[in-house]
Design a protein around this motif. Structure first.
Motif, mmCIF file in Angstrom:
data_model
loop_
_atom_site.group_PDB
_atom_site.id
_atom_site.type_symbol
_atom_site.label_atom_id
_atom_site.label_comp_id
_atom_site.label_asym_id
_atom_site.label_seq_id
_atom_site.Cartn_x
_atom_site.Cartn_y
_atom_site.Cartn_z
ATOM 1 N N ALA A 1 7.180 12.415 -3.248
ATOM 2 C CA ALA A 1 6.172 11.638 -2.696
ATOM 3 C C ALA A 1 6.462 10.819 -1.848
ATOM 4 N N ILE A 2 7.615 10.307 -1.548
ATOM 5 C CA ILE A 2 8.017 9.224 -0.457
ATOM 6 C C ILE A 2 7.857 10.172 1.041
ATOM 7 N N LEU A 3 8.572 11.394 0.796
ATOM 8 C CA LEU A 3 8.635 12.194 2.029
ATOM 9 C C LEU A 3 7.142 12.821 2.308
ATOM 10 N N ARG A 4 6.362 13.009 1.440
ATOM 11 C CA ARG A 4 5.015 13.560 1.821
ATOM 12 C C ARG A 4 4.284 12.328 2.637
ATOM 13 N N ALA A 5 4.220 11.080 1.831
ATOM 14 C CA ALA A 5 3.720 9.865 2.461
ATOM 15 C C ALA A 5 3.950 9.688 3.817
ATOM 16 N N ALA B 1 0.674 -1.258 -0.047
ATOM 17 C CA ALA B 1 0.003 0.073 0.055
ATOM 18 C C ALA B 1 1.061 1.274 -0.095
ATOM 19 N N ARG B 2 1.998 1.095 0.764
ATOM 20 C CA ARG B 2 2.748 2.501 0.811
ATOM 21 C C ARG B 2 3.560 2.624 -0.466
ATOM 22 N N LEU B 3 4.098 1.780 -1.237
ATOM 23 C CA LEU B 3 4.473 1.499 -2.609
ATOM 24 C C LEU B 3 3.661 2.209 -3.520
ATOM 25 N N ALA B 4 2.410 1.705 -3.517
ATOM 26 C CA ALA B 4 1.369 2.027 -4.334
ATOM 27 C C ALA B 4 0.887 3.659 -4.067
ATOM 28 N N ALA B 5 0.972 4.081 -2.896
ATOM 29 C CA ALA B 5 0.594 5.417 -2.314
ATOM 30 C C ALA B 5 1.568 6.314 -3.042
ATOM 31 N N VAL B 6 2.934 6.113 -2.820
ATOM 32 C CA VAL B 6 3.962 6.827 -3.328
ATOM 33 C C VAL B 6 3.883 6.928 -5.098
ATOM 34 N N VAL C 1 7.417 3.429 10.401
ATOM 35 C CA VAL C 1 7.401 4.288 9.150
ATOM 36 C C VAL C 1 8.590 4.565 8.648
ATOM 37 N N ILE C 2 9.709 4.967 9.353
ATOM 38 C CA ILE C 2 10.786 5.445 8.822
ATOM 39 C C ILE C 2 11.603 4.225 8.078
ATOM 40 N N ASP C 3 11.639 3.140 8.698
ATOM 41 C CA ASP C 3 12.243 2.205 7.880
ATOM 42 C C ASP C 3 11.473 1.474 6.553
ATOM 43 N N GLU C 4 10.235 1.743 6.432
ATOM 44 C CA GLU C 4 9.414 1.335 5.303
ATOM 45 C C GLU C 4 9.787 2.345 4.282
ATOM 46 N N TYR C 5 9.852 3.499 4.375
ATOM 47 C CA TYR C 5 10.102 4.613 3.521
ATOM 48 C C TYR C 5 11.383 4.702 2.993
ATOM 49 N N VAL C 6 12.130 4.318 3.928
ATOM 50 C CA VAL C 6 13.830 4.420 3.635
ATOM 51 C C VAL C 6 13.954 3.004 2.607
ATOM 52 N N MET D 1 2.711 -13.354 -12.814
ATOM 53 C CA MET D 1 3.052 -13.428 -11.280
ATOM 54 C C MET D 1 1.924 -12.521 -10.652
ATOM 55 N N THR D 2 1.400 -13.077 -9.463
ATOM 56 C CA THR D 2 0.239 -12.411 -8.747
ATOM 57 C C THR D 2 0.797 -11.475 -7.885
ATOM 58 N N LEU D 3 0.757 -10.189 -7.971
ATOM 59 C CA LEU D 3 1.263 -9.083 -6.907
ATOM 60 C C LEU D 3 0.875 -9.470 -5.602
ATOM 61 N N ALA D 4 1.656 -8.972 -4.540
ATOM 62 C CA ALA D 4 1.126 -9.235 -3.020
ATOM 63 C C ALA D 4 -0.039 -8.266 -2.929
ATOM 64 N N ALA D 5 -1.033 -8.680 -2.308
ATOM 65 C CA ALA D 5 -2.027 -7.997 -1.888
ATOM 66 C C ALA D 5 -1.875 -6.738 -1.293
ATOM 67 N N ALA D 6 -2.580 -5.572 -1.697
ATOM 68 C CA ALA D 6 -2.400 -4.495 -0.954
ATOM 69 C C ALA D 6 -3.634 -4.092 0.207
ATOM 70 N N ASP D 7 -3.239 -3.472 1.148
ATOM 71 C CA ASP D 7 -4.273 -2.893 2.086
ATOM 72 C C ASP D 7 -4.961 -1.760 1.561
ATOM 73 N N GLU D 8 -5.863 -1.778 0.844
ATOM 74 C CA GLU D 8 -6.409 -0.951 -0.221
ATOM 75 C C GLU D 8 -6.997 0.311 0.854
ATOM 76 N N ALA D 9 -7.574 0.140 1.851
ATOM 77 C CA ALA D 9 -8.079 1.021 3.070
ATOM 78 C C ALA D 9 -7.019 2.057 3.176
ATOM 79 N N PHE D 10 -5.824 1.414 3.819
ATOM 80 C CA PHE D 10 -4.721 2.014 4.284
ATOM 81 C C PHE D 10 -3.969 2.991 3.074
ATOM 82 N N PHE D 11 -3.772 2.449 1.826
ATOM 83 C CA PHE D 11 -3.509 3.172 0.620
ATOM 84 C C PHE D 11 -4.456 4.395 0.427
ATOM 85 N N ALA D 12 -5.774 4.253 0.387
ATOM 86 C CA ALA D 12 -6.582 5.166 0.291
ATOM 87 C C ALA D 12 -6.464 6.171 1.062
#
Length: 149
Positions: free
Chosen positions: A96-100, A12-17, A116-121, A49-60
């Motif tokens: 985009a990464i910094l904003r998210a 979801a974070r990748l998709a949001a960026v 949060v920090i680890d994920e965006y790094v 290949m099926t992509l990993a499921a995203a937490d769509e509510a978290f993305f939105a």
């Protein structure tokens, strides 16, 4: 939090960026981009290949949150940039990464600061091989000091 839930949030974070970047370069609105991701990008097979499921509510929430709090988010990031640097001068993907990340630090108390920090790094590392991941780490760490007690 279970591994599948963590992975769904990472996707979801990748998709949001990606969505924030797309919105900036195309001037598309948040709801349009959220709908496009939901209808055309999530739960799709790519090259057999099926992509990993995203937490769509978290993305939105991330996309809507960055847009809804853009002034606050940008100010939190800009405050921590080196003197003379403007947010507009930063690469659009890094922006985009910094904003998210800044939105998540300021408005998602349910997610630990380190996560949060680890994920965006890690996201920055997936896009860049240079100094950008370190820059993202320093900037988000500083934002976290400002917005989390």
């Amino acid at each position: 939090m279970t591994a599948p839930v963590r992975q769904a949030r990472s996707v979801a974070r990748l998709a949001a960026v990606q969505a924030l970047y797309q919105m900036e370069v195309s001037s598309a609105g948040a709801e349009t981009v959220i709908r496009e991701f939901s209808e055309h990008r999530f739960d799709r097979d790519v090259e057999d290949m099926t992509l990993a499921a995203a937490d769509e509510a978290f993305f939105a929430d991330l996309v809507r949150g960055v847009v809804g709090h853009q002034g606050e988010v940008d100010a939190a990031v800009a405050k921590r940039l080196a003197q003379g640097w403007k947010l507009e001068r930063i690469d659009a993907t890094v922006r985009a990464i910094l904003r998210a990340g800044a939105y998540e630090l300021a408005h998602r108390d349910d997610v630990p600061t380190e996560v949060v920090i680890d994920e965006y790094v890690e996201l920055a590392k997936s896009f860049f091989e240079g100094p950008e991941p370190g820059f993202v780490n320093g900037a988000l760490d500083a934002v976290a000091q400002d917005v989390r007690s």
